[in-house]
Design an enzyme around this catalytic site. Structure first.
Site, PDB file in Angstrom:
ATOM      1  N   ASP A  36      43.290  15.139  92.738  1.00  5.86           N
ATOM      2  CA  ASP A  36      43.089  13.831  93.357  1.00  5.86           C
ATOM      3  C   ASP A  36      42.107  13.913  94.524  1.00  5.86           C
ATOM      4  O   ASP A  36      41.248  13.043  94.685  1.00  5.86           O
ATOM      5  CB  ASP A  36      44.425  13.249  93.818  1.00  5.86           C
ATOM      6  N   HIS A  57      38.345  14.453  86.780  1.00 10.34           N
ATOM      7  CA  HIS A  57      39.735  14.228  87.181  1.00 10.34           C
ATOM      8  C   HIS A  57      40.659  14.307  85.970  1.00 10.34           C
ATOM      9  O   HIS A  57      41.717  14.946  86.024  1.00 10.34           O
ATOM     10  CB  HIS A  57      39.854  12.870  87.883  1.00 10.34           C
TER      11      HIS A  57
END
Length: 138
Positions: free
Chosen positions: A105, A63
């Protein structure tokens, strides 16, 4: 109830993607990102260094790398649009920045869900001094 109030206070002043990311994690992984992943391993939470400690920490590493590749925008503050259909997240924006951040996300939320079995309480509030190994490239 007290925990909910604390989370609300922590979210005050935080806009865009971080709040949306928290809600996405709750919808996909059925757990709070702030509580479970806010200070986990070497990469979950603010910043990141060293090597990911397990598959859950690797979700955060990936991420972070994804946010680092976002061009011409601030991934932590940009707002995006998504929906949930049949338990799957659909990123709906046409804007390249918003789409990219939403996808970062979404992938992380799915990764958290898929790696719940790897979650190790020993890595919760993991000391940064234990994250000194040479980091791997993104």
């Amino acid at each position: 109830m007290r925990t909910l109030w604390i989370v609300a206070v922590l979210l005050l002043g935080v806009e865009g993607s971080l709040v949306q990311f928290e809600m996405m994690i709750i919808k996909v992984a059925k757990r709070s990102g702030l509580f479970w992943y806010g200070a986990y391993g070497c990469y979950c939470g603010w910043g990141g260094q060293g090597r990911p400690q397990d598959a859950t920490d690797r979700c955060c590493f990936v991420h972070d790398c994804c946010y680092g590749k976002a061009t011409d925008c601030n991934p932590k503050t940009v707002s995006y649009t998504y929906s949930v259909k049949n338990g799957e997240i659909i990123c709906e924006d046409d804007d390249p920045c918003k789409k990219q951040v939403c996808e970062c996300d979404r992938v992380a939320a799915v990764c958290f869900r898929d790696n719940i079995p790897s979650y190790n309480n020993n890595y919760k509030r993991f000391p940064a001094e234990n994250c000194r190994e040479e980091p791997e490239p993104c």
